[in-house]
Write a protein that holds these residues in place. Structure first.
Motif, PDB file in Angstrom:
ATOM      1  N   PHE A 157       0.836  -1.205   0.000  1.00 54.04           N
ATOM      2  CA  PHE A 157       0.000   0.000   0.000  1.00 54.04           C
ATOM      3  C   PHE A 157       0.873   1.258   0.000  1.00 54.04           C
ATOM      4  CE2 PHE A 157      -3.760  -2.475   1.767  1.00 54.04           C
ATOM      5  CZ  PHE A 157      -4.534  -2.288   0.638  1.00 54.04           C
ATOM      6  N   ARG A 158       1.919   1.216   0.811  1.00 55.73           N
ATOM      7  CA  ARG A 158       2.813   2.386   0.893  1.00 55.73           C
ATOM      8  C   ARG A 158       3.469   2.658  -0.455  1.00 55.73           C
ATOM      9  NH1 ARG A 158       5.917   0.928   6.506  1.00 55.73           N
ATOM     10  NH2 ARG A 158       4.235   1.434   7.930  1.00 55.73           N
ATOM     11  N   ARG A 159       3.968   1.578  -1.085  1.00 58.61           N
ATOM     12  CA  ARG A 159       4.653   1.751  -2.375  1.00 58.61           C
ATOM     13  C   ARG A 159       3.666   2.236  -3.448  1.00 58.61           C
ATOM     14  NH1 ARG A 159       9.768   0.518  -4.038  1.00 58.61           N
ATOM     15  NH2 ARG A 159      10.133   1.649  -2.123  1.00 58.61           N
ATOM     16  N   GLN A 160       2.436   1.693  -3.397  1.00 57.98           N
ATOM     17  CA  GLN A 160       1.421   2.106  -4.375  1.00 57.98           C
ATOM     18  C   GLN A 160       1.099   3.590  -4.204  1.00 57.98           C
ATOM     19  OE1 GLN A 160      -2.663   0.822  -3.956  1.00 57.98           O
ATOM     20  NE2 GLN A 160      -2.754   0.203  -6.094  1.00 57.98           N
ATOM     21  N   LYS A 161       0.975   4.021  -2.953  1.00 57.02           N
ATOM     22  CA  LYS A 161       0.658   5.436  -2.686  1.00 57.02           C
ATOM     23  C   LYS A 161       1.804   6.345  -3.155  1.00 57.02           C
ATOM     24  CE  LYS A 161      -0.691   8.767   0.792  1.00 57.02           C
ATOM     25  NZ  LYS A 161       0.410   9.658   0.435  1.00 57.02           N
ATOM     26  N   GLU A 162       3.029   5.863  -2.883  1.00 57.27           N
ATOM     27  CA  GLU A 162       4.223   6.628  -3.292  1.00 57.27           C
ATOM     28  C   GLU A 162       4.214   6.832  -4.816  1.00 57.27           C
ATOM     29  OE1 GLU A 162       7.721   5.184  -0.983  1.00 57.27           O
ATOM     30  OE2 GLU A 162       8.552   4.993  -3.006  1.00 57.27           O
ATOM     31  N   LEU A 163       3.840   5.771  -5.548  1.00 59.77           N
ATOM     32  CA  LEU A 163       3.780   5.850  -7.015  1.00 59.77           C
ATOM     33  C   LEU A 163       2.630   6.759  -7.446  1.00 59.77           C
ATOM     34  CD1 LEU A 163       4.495   2.097  -7.797  1.00 59.77           C
ATOM     35  CD2 LEU A 163       5.907   3.987  -8.575  1.00 59.77           C
ATOM     36  N   LEU A 164       1.514   6.655  -6.745  1.00 61.27           N
ATOM     37  CA  LEU A 164       0.346   7.481  -7.060  1.00 61.27           C
ATOM     38  C   LEU A 164       0.653   8.960  -6.834  1.00 61.27           C
ATOM     39  CD1 LEU A 164      -2.447   6.782  -8.110  1.00 61.27           C
ATOM     40  CD2 LEU A 164      -3.292   6.865  -5.763  1.00 61.27           C
ATOM     41  N   ASP A 165       1.405   9.244  -5.765  1.00 57.98           N
ATOM     42  CA  ASP A 165       1.809  10.629  -5.498  1.00 57.98           C
ATOM     43  C   ASP A 165       2.639  11.193  -6.649  1.00 57.98           C
ATOM     44  OD1 ASP A 165       0.513  10.609  -3.108  1.00 57.98           O
ATOM     45  OD2 ASP A 165       2.304  10.256  -1.876  1.00 57.98           O
ATOM     46  N   ARG A 166       3.221  10.280  -7.426  1.00 58.07           N
ATOM     47  CA  ARG A 166       3.989  10.709  -8.600  1.00 58.07           C
ATOM     48  C   ARG A 166       3.153  10.550  -9.867  1.00 58.07           C
ATOM     49  NH1 ARG A 166       9.723  10.474  -7.342  1.00 58.07           N
ATOM     50  NH2 ARG A 166       9.986   9.648  -5.248  1.00 58.07           N
ATOM     51  N   ASP A 167       1.804  10.490  -9.683  1.00 57.85           N
ATOM     52  CA  ASP A 167       0.860  10.356 -10.806  1.00 57.85           C
ATOM     53  C   ASP A 167       1.056   9.065 -11.599  1.00 57.85           C
ATOM     54  OD1 ASP A 167      -0.347  12.781 -10.254  1.00 57.85           O
ATOM     55  OD2 ASP A 167       1.128  13.877 -11.452  1.00 57.85           O
ATOM     56  N   TYR A 168       1.377   7.994 -10.897  1.00 60.23           N
ATOM     57  CA  TYR A 168       1.680   6.748 -11.555  1.00 60.23           C
ATOM     58  C   TYR A 168       0.816   5.664 -10.915  1.00 60.23           C
ATOM     59  CZ  TYR A 168       5.033   3.790 -14.107  1.00 60.23           C
ATOM     60  OH  TYR A 168       5.632   2.922 -14.979  1.00 60.23           O
ATOM     61  N   LEU A 169      -0.265   5.284 -11.609  1.00 59.52           N
ATOM     62  CA  LEU A 169      -1.195   4.310 -11.025  1.00 59.52           C
ATOM     63  C   LEU A 169      -0.773   2.882 -11.375  1.00 59.52           C
ATOM     64  CD1 LEU A 169      -3.851   3.629  -9.539  1.00 59.52           C
ATOM     65  CD2 LEU A 169      -5.027   3.897 -11.730  1.00 59.52           C
ATOM     66  N   VAL A 170      -0.466   2.099 -10.345  1.00 58.92           N
ATOM     67  CA  VAL A 170      -0.055   0.706 -10.573  1.00 58.92           C
ATOM     68  C   VAL A 170      -0.957  -0.203  -9.747  1.00 58.92           C
ATOM     69  CG1 VAL A 170       1.850  -0.952 -10.481  1.00 58.92           C
ATOM     70  CG2 VAL A 170       2.345   1.445 -10.918  1.00 58.92           C
ATOM     71  N   ASP A 171      -1.418  -1.286 -10.367  1.00 54.95           N
ATOM     72  CA  ASP A 171      -2.276  -2.255  -9.718  1.00 54.95           C
ATOM     73  C   ASP A 171      -1.596  -2.836  -8.471  1.00 54.95           C
ATOM     74  OD1 ASP A 171      -4.787  -3.657 -10.481  1.00 54.95           O
ATOM     75  OD2 ASP A 171      -3.474  -5.389 -10.081  1.00 54.95           O
ATOM     76  N   LEU A 172      -2.388  -3.007  -7.390  1.00 54.96           N
ATOM     77  CA  LEU A 172      -1.803  -3.509  -6.136  1.00 54.96           C
ATOM     78  C   LEU A 172      -1.136  -4.877  -6.318  1.00 54.96           C
ATOM     79  CD1 LEU A 172      -1.505  -2.653  -3.115  1.00 54.96           C
ATOM     80  CD2 LEU A 172      -3.471  -4.103  -2.651  1.00 54.96           C
ATOM     81  N   ASP A 173      -1.780  -5.747  -7.123  1.00 55.84           N
ATOM     82  CA  ASP A 173      -1.201  -7.078  -7.356  1.00 55.84           C
ATOM     83  C   ASP A 173       0.182  -6.979  -7.989  1.00 55.84           C
ATOM     84  OD1 ASP A 173      -3.321  -8.341  -6.325  1.00 55.84           O
ATOM     85  OD2 ASP A 173      -4.312  -8.757  -8.245  1.00 55.84           O
ATOM     86  N   GLU A 174       0.298  -6.020  -8.912  1.00 57.59           N
ATOM     87  CA  GLU A 174       1.591  -5.832  -9.593  1.00 57.59           C
ATOM     88  C   GLU A 174       2.653  -5.353  -8.594  1.00 57.59           C
ATOM     89  OE1 GLU A 174       3.488  -3.332 -13.287  1.00 57.59           O
ATOM     90  OE2 GLU A 174       1.315  -3.311 -13.115  1.00 57.59           O
ATOM     91  N   VAL A 175       2.218  -4.475  -7.684  1.00 52.82           N
ATOM     92  CA  VAL A 175       3.155  -3.952  -6.674  1.00 52.82           C
ATOM     93  C   VAL A 175       3.587  -5.103  -5.747  1.00 52.82           C
ATOM     94  CG1 VAL A 175       3.474  -2.299  -4.786  1.00 52.82           C
ATOM     95  CG2 VAL A 175       2.081  -1.664  -6.743  1.00 52.82           C
ATOM     96  N   ILE A 176       2.613  -5.919  -5.324  1.00 55.33           N
ATOM     97  CA  ILE A 176       2.939  -7.046  -4.420  1.00 55.33           C
ATOM     98  C   ILE A 176       3.902  -8.015  -5.110  1.00 55.33           C
ATOM     99  CG2 ILE A 176       1.997  -9.105  -3.254  1.00 55.33           C
ATOM    100  CD1 ILE A 176      -0.480  -7.443  -2.569  1.00 55.33           C
ATOM    101  N   GLU A 177       3.634  -8.296  -6.377  1.00 56.59           N
ATOM    102  CA  GLU A 177       4.490  -9.232  -7.108  1.00 56.59           C
ATOM    103  C   GLU A 177       5.915  -8.681  -7.219  1.00 56.59           C
ATOM    104  OE1 GLU A 177       2.901 -10.440 -10.919  1.00 56.59           O
ATOM    105  OE2 GLU A 177       4.894 -11.236 -11.447  1.00 56.59           O
ATOM    106  N   ASN A 178       6.002  -7.389  -7.513  1.00 49.89           N
ATOM    107  CA  ASN A 178       7.326  -6.763  -7.650  1.00 49.89           C
ATOM    108  C   ASN A 178       8.090  -6.789  -6.316  1.00 49.89           C
ATOM    109  OD1 ASN A 178       8.797  -3.782  -7.347  1.00 49.89           O
ATOM    110  ND2 ASN A 178       9.331  -4.925  -9.191  1.00 49.89           N
TER     111      ASN A 178
END
Ligand code: DC
Length: 228
Positions: A157-178
């Motif tokens: 969630f933290r990493r996803q939010k960090e990416l979103l703050d940079r206007d970069y929407l990434v699926d949570l599953d993709e973030v977890i896998e990475n």
């Protein structure tokens, strides 16, 4: 009163709050902050942009000789990463880099080149550096070593939010896998794998706020700064 400059080494898995804590701690202490992960990311970006085959040692060595990484503090007091004079702070966080940075970080030659630069940056002490091998390999003599952990969902969630703050929407599953893949590569590589140093103090950040993390680190740092 004798106040000495120390090295604060913060290691741990990705997205555990290492860099946020390290940045804030450095700001309060007036210390230099170095994000060692940004260095591996900058190398990875260079390799991608110059089509360097990571399995070809000759190409890797040649590329490393052409890479110069530096850090500059901008007008908002934020440290930014520069690759051969270009500000790459944003670009090195993109998924195309995240996807292969752990693989690039397993290469011995890459690690040796980065560790050498990191040690130079810490020569004067008064530095907070975060990464995976800072307390174990880069600065085994650091006065304060921390090892941060958090549960996987919190980290994602933290990493996803960090990416979103940079206007970069990434699926949570993709973030977890990475994150899961990177954990595996970071802990199982032969060359300086991610390990908790024997004398590192562990902080589980799952249920604590950034302010609480920083307070904890500052409390420990001050006690070391006052020691002879
Ligand atoms: O901290 P980060 O997630 O931005 O780091 C990116 C990658 O760089 C991480 O997956 C492993 C590597 N790394 C490393 O091998 N050693 C370090 N000291 C810092 C990062």
């Amino acid at each position: 009163m004798n106040i000495r400059k120390i090295i604060i080494a913060i290691d741990g898995y990705s997205a555990c709050g290492k860099s946020t804590t390290a940045k804030e701690t450095a700001k309060i202490l007036g210390y230099k902050y170095i994000d060692s992960g940004a260095m591996y990311r900058a190398v990875t970006m260079y390799f991608l942009d110059h089509h360097v085959a990571v399995t070809n040692l000759h190409e890797v060595k040649k590329a490393l000789a052409s890479i110069h990484i530096s850090f500059h503090v901008n007008s908002k007091n934020v440290t930014e990463t520069f690759l051969n004079g270009l500000n790459v702070e944003e670009e090195i966080r993109h998924m195309r880099v995240s996807e292969i940075v752990s693989q690039v970080s397993t290469i011995k030659e890459v690690r040796h080149a980065m560790v050498e630069q990191q040690r130079k940056l810490g020569k004067q002490r008064g530095i907070v550096m975060d990464g995976r091998d800072i307390g174990t390999v880069v600065f085994p003599d650091a006065e304060l070593k921390l090892f941060m952990t958090a549960n996987i969902l919190t980290r994602a969630f933290r990493r996803q939010k960090e990416l979103l703050d940079r206007d970069y929407l990434v699926d949570l599953d993709e973030v977890i896998e990475n994150i899961t893949n990177r954990d595996r590569l970071d802990t199982t590589r032969t060359e300086s794998p991610l390990r908790k140093a024997k004398d590192a103090l562990e902080i589980d950040t799952t249920h604590i706020t950034i302010d609480e993390q920083v307070d904890e680190v500052l409390r420990m740092a001050v006690s070391r700064m006052l020691k002879n």
